[in-house]
Scaffold this motif. Structure first.
Motif, short mmCIF file in Angstrom:
data_model
loop_
_atom_site.label_atom_id
_atom_site.label_comp_id
_atom_site.label_asym_id
_atom_site.label_seq_id
_atom_site.Cartn_x
_atom_site.Cartn_y
_atom_site.Cartn_z
N TYR A 24 0.85 -1.19 0.00
CA TYR A 24 0.00 0.00 0.00
C TYR A 24 0.89 1.24 0.00
O TYR A 24 0.62 2.21 -0.71
CB TYR A 24 -0.90 0.00 1.24
CG TYR A 24 -1.95 -1.06 1.18
CD1 TYR A 24 -3.14 -0.84 0.49
CD2 TYR A 24 -1.76 -2.31 1.78
CE1 TYR A 24 -4.12 -1.81 0.42
CE2 TYR A 24 -2.74 -3.28 1.72
CZ TYR A 24 -3.91 -3.04 1.03
OH TYR A 24 -4.88 -4.01 0.95
N VAL A 40 -4.85 4.43 0.17
CA VAL A 40 -4.83 3.41 -0.87
C VAL A 40 -5.80 2.31 -0.48
O VAL A 40 -6.57 1.81 -1.29
CB VAL A 40 -3.41 2.82 -1.03
CG1 VAL A 40 -3.41 1.68 -2.03
CG2 VAL A 40 -2.45 3.92 -1.50
N GLY A 41 -5.77 1.96 0.78
CA GLY A 41 -6.67 0.92 1.27
C GLY A 41 -8.12 1.36 1.07
O GLY A 41 -8.97 0.58 0.68
N ASN A 60 -0.18 -5.57 2.11
CA ASN A 60 0.46 -4.68 3.08
C ASN A 60 1.97 -4.90 3.13
O ASN A 60 2.50 -5.78 2.45
CB ASN A 60 -0.17 -4.86 4.46
CG ASN A 60 0.02 -6.27 4.98
OD1 ASN A 60 0.99 -6.94 4.66
ND2 ASN A 60 -0.92 -6.71 5.77
#
Length: 108
Positions: A24, A40-41, A60
């Motif tokens: 991310y 981003v998540g 991640n």
DNA sequence: CGTATGACGAGCC
DNA sequence: AGGCTCGCCATAC
């Protein structure tokens, strides 16, 4: 509508080659968000079903599939990655040394 | 415009 | 090694 930041993120995610994965934080940096790994998540979460964005290639920093609200997506992501040749360790982790995507101009 | 939230990351215990 | 807390920052309300 989501901000243009999402578009920048999706653009970055599209750059990830098949069989590779990016973190991310990495995507955030490429998208110009710097340390906006969380955003981003968020962007991934906002993706519609059947999107052309290879969201499954984003994991991640530990090389693991992030925990989200709906647990189903996690399995789907793993399956998609394995279909591309990405190997998972017995603990469900990806070897970033091997599958970690390294954009040009970046070194380690 | 202020507060709360979160598919993260790095650091500390 | 494993788990908890704090920090970053855009989006939603």
């Amino acid at each position: 509508m989501a901000a243009d930041s999402y578009q920048a993120i999706y653009r970055a995610v599209r750059r990830i080659p098949r069989g590779k994965v990016a973190t991310y934080g990495q995507v955030a940096a490429i998208a110009g968000l710097g340390r906006g790994a969380r955003q981003v998540g968020y962007a991934m979460h906002a993706l519609p079903t059947g999107t052309a964005v290879p969201w499954h290639r984003v994991v991640n920093a530990r090389g693991e599939i992030s925990r989200r609200a709906s647990g189903e997506g996690e399995l789907d992501q793993r399956l998609r990655l394995e279909a591309e040749g990405v190997r998972f360790s017995w603990r469900g982790r990806i070897d970033l040394r091997r599958h970690g995507w390294q954009p040009a101009r970046s070194r380690r």
